[in-house]
Scaffold this motif. Structure first.
Motif, PDB file in Angstrom:
ATOM      1  N   ARG A 299      -1.189  -1.963  -4.187  1.00  0.00           N
ATOM      2  CA  ARG A 299      -1.267  -2.975  -3.135  1.00  0.00           C
ATOM      3  C   ARG A 299      -0.906  -2.311  -1.815  1.00  0.00           C
ATOM      4  O   ARG A 299       0.137  -1.659  -1.711  1.00  0.00           O
ATOM      5  CB  ARG A 299      -0.317  -4.133  -3.416  1.00  0.00           C
ATOM      6  N   GLU A 300      -1.766  -2.492  -0.826  1.00  0.00           N
ATOM      7  CA  GLU A 300      -1.511  -1.894   0.476  1.00  0.00           C
ATOM      8  C   GLU A 300      -0.332  -2.589   1.151  1.00  0.00           C
ATOM      9  O   GLU A 300      -0.067  -3.772   0.925  1.00  0.00           O
ATOM     10  CB  GLU A 300      -2.753  -1.997   1.350  1.00  0.00           C
ATOM     11  N   GLU A 302       1.594  -3.888   4.584  1.00  0.00           N
ATOM     12  CA  GLU A 302       1.264  -4.422   5.899  1.00  0.00           C
ATOM     13  C   GLU A 302       2.554  -4.778   6.626  1.00  0.00           C
ATOM     14  O   GLU A 302       3.589  -5.011   5.987  1.00  0.00           O
ATOM     15  CB  GLU A 302       0.377  -5.660   5.774  1.00  0.00           C
ATOM     16  N   SER A 315       0.928  -6.442   0.475  1.00  0.00           N
ATOM     17  CA  SER A 315      -0.011  -7.529   0.720  1.00  0.00           C
ATOM     18  C   SER A 315      -0.335  -8.211  -0.603  1.00  0.00           C
ATOM     19  O   SER A 315      -0.764  -7.562  -1.561  1.00  0.00           O
ATOM     20  CB  SER A 315      -1.289  -6.992   1.363  1.00  0.00           C
ATOM     21  N   THR A 317      -2.710 -10.149  -1.253  1.00  0.00           N
ATOM     22  CA  THR A 317      -4.152 -10.261  -1.488  1.00  0.00           C
ATOM     23  C   THR A 317      -4.808  -8.913  -1.733  1.00  0.00           C
ATOM     24  O   THR A 317      -6.022  -8.846  -1.911  1.00  0.00           O
ATOM     25  CB  THR A 317      -4.827 -10.940  -0.290  1.00  0.00           C
ATOM     26  N   SER A 318      -4.038  -7.846  -1.741  1.00  0.00           N
ATOM     27  CA  SER A 318      -4.594  -6.507  -1.916  1.00  0.00           C
ATOM     28  C   SER A 318      -4.438  -6.071  -3.367  1.00  0.00           C
ATOM     29  O   SER A 318      -3.374  -6.222  -3.967  1.00  0.00           O
ATOM     30  CB  SER A 318      -3.886  -5.509  -0.993  1.00  0.00           C
TER      31      SER A 318
END
Length: 378
Positions: A299-300, A302, A315, A317-318
Motif C-alpha cells: 500500500r502506497e 500518502e 492509503s 484504497t491502494s
C-alpha cells in the motif's frame, strides 16, 4: 461424527443387502447390541485389542508384536526433555497453527494496547488449522517424513521442524490471501467444499484402521464444526442478524512472517521504497515454489491529513502487486539514521507534527516550528 458416518454406511449396506428401507435398517442396527458380520450374517462380539506400551518404530506393521495394536509415534509422545514449543510446532493441524500464531501475536500483546488489538486474531487460529487439514488431506505429499520429524523433535530443534514443514507452510501461504475478492471468490469456496467433503462419505475412505486415525478425524470434524458455526447468522450488538465470520486476513500474515523469518525479505508492515522512489508499506508477501519472496502486495504511503500532518500513512484504497526486485529497504533518516518512509527523510520521532485545527500547538510532545518554546535554554 465419525461413528455416525459408519452407522450411515452400515445402514445403507444392510438396506441394499436385505431389500429393506434405510429407516428400517437404521432401527435394526440401533436395536442390535453387537456387530454383524456382513459376509456370514452371524453376530460376533466385539474384541478388545491391547496396544503396545511404547510407540512403534517407523515402518512397523505389527509383525513384531502379534496380538497387540500398533502405536504410531506422535509429537506428543516425546519426553520432558523437549520443549513445549517444538512439540506443538510439529503437531498437525492444531498444534502447528497455534504455535505460529503465538510467534506473531505474543510480542504484540506485550506492547501498549496489544492485548486489545490481537485478541480476536489469536482466537481465530483454528482457521489456520483447518487450512492445514485441508492441504494434508488433499495433498498427502505435503506431510513431513515421520522419521525425520521424530528425530527433529527429539533433538529439540525448532529450526529443523520448521524446515520439514516448510512445504506445507508455503502451500498454505500461497492459498491464503488478504485480497477480499480472492478470499470470497476462491479461498472460502474451497473451504466450503472441503467441509462438505468431510461431512459426507463421497470421495473419502472412512474405514479407519487405528484409533489414532479415528482421533485425527474427530479433530478435523471439530474444525469443520467451527467453520460452519462462523457463518451461522446471530444477533449482533446492533440488533441485526449477521454471521460472526472469521478474521481470515491474519492467517496470511502469520504464514508470511514465519517464511520471511527463514528466507529473508520484507515482512508485513515493513516500509519499503518502490523502484521509482515512492514509499510504501508491505501488506502481504507472494511466494513461489521455493526460495525468497517473488513479489509483495503493498500500500502506497500518502501525507496524513487528519491529526497526523507531517507523517506518511498507508492509503486504504491502494493495493499494488510489485515484484520483489522493485522493493528495497527505505533509506535511513537524515536526522537519526533510522528508516521511516518520510518524504522529507525524517523519522516519525524527529518530524514535527502540528494539529491542523490549532496551528502552533505541539502534538505528541513535539513543539511546532511556527511557535517556538518560551523556555530559555540553559
Amino acid at each position: 461424527m465419525t461413528a455416525d458416518k459408519h452407522a450411515k454406511r452400515a445402514a445403507r449396506n444392510l438396506a441394499a443387502r436385505e431389500g429393506i428401507s434405510y429407516a428400517a435398517a437404521r432401527r435394526r442396527l440401533a436395536a442390535a447390541p453387537v456387530d454383524v458380520d456382513q459376509e456370514h450374517q452371524e453376530p460376533r462380539p466385539p474384541v478388545a485389542v491391547p496396544m503396545v506400551s511404547a510407540p512403534c518404530p517407523e515402518g512397523c506393521e505389527g509383525s513384531g508384536h502379534p496380538g497387540t495394536a500398533c502405536w504410531a509415534w506422535r509429537p506428543a509422545d516425546v519426553g520432558s526433555g523437549t520443549s513445549w514449543a517444538v512439540r506443538r510446532a510439529a503437531e498437525l493441524p492444531g498444534g502447528r497453527a497455534e504455535q505460529l500464531a503465538e510467534r506473531v501475536e505474543r510480542p504484540w500483546q506485550k506492547t501498549p494496547g496489544g492485548p486489545w488489538a490481537s485478541f480476536h486474531a489469536w482466537d481465530d487460529r483454528w482457521l489456520l488449522a483447518l487450512v492445514y487439514a485441508m492441504l494434508t488431506d488433499q495433498r498427502p505429499e505435503l506431510r513431513p517424513d515421520r522419521g525425520a520429524l521424530r528425530a527433529a523433535v527429539e533433538a529439540d530443534d525448532l529450526a529443523a521442524v520448521d524446515a520439514l514443514l516448510e512445504p506445507l507452510d508455503r502451500a498454505a501461504a500461497r492459498l491464503t490471501t488478504k485480497v477480499p475478492a480472492v478470499w470470497w471468490g476462491e479461498v472460502k469456496p474451497l473451504l466450503d467444499a472441503y467441509a462438505d467433503d468431510v461431512e459426507s462419505d463421497d470421495g473419502r475412505d472412512l474405514l479407519v484402521v487405528s484409533w489414532q486415525e479415528v482421533e485425527a478425524r474427530h479433530v478435523v470434524g471439530r474444525l469443520v464444526d467451527r467453520w460452519r458455526k462462523a457463518w451461522v447468522p446471530v444477533r449482533n450488538h446492533n440488533g441485526y442478524m449477521d454471521p460472526p465470520g472469521v478474521m481470515w486476513i491474519v492467517v496470511k500474515e502469520w504464514l508470511d512472517a514465519r517464511l520471511v523469518d527463514q528466507h529473508g525479505g520484507h515482512a508485513p508492515g515493513a516500509r519499503v521504497r518502490l523502484g521509482d522512489g515512492r514509499p510504501a508499506v508491505v501488506r502481504a508477501v507472494e511466494w513461489g515454489e521455493d526460495g525468497p519472496p517473488v513479489a509483495y502486495r503493498v500500500r502506497e504511503l500518502e501525507p496524513g491529513r487528519h491529526g497526523n500532518v507531517g507523517r506518511l500513512v498507508p492509503s486504504l484504497t491502494s493495493d499494488v502487486l510489485v515484484p520483489a526486485a522493485d522493493c528495497r529497504e527505505d533509506r535511513p533518516c537524515g536526522v537519526c539514521g533510522r528508516t521511516a518512509g518520510m518524504a522529507e527523510a525524517l523519522c516519525d520521532d524527529c518530524a514535527p507534527r502540528v494539529a491542523p485545527d490549532r496551528p502552533g500547538r505541539a502534538v505528541g510532545g513535539l513543539q511546532s516550528p511556527e511557535r517556538p518554546s518560551g523556555r530559555v535554554p540553559e
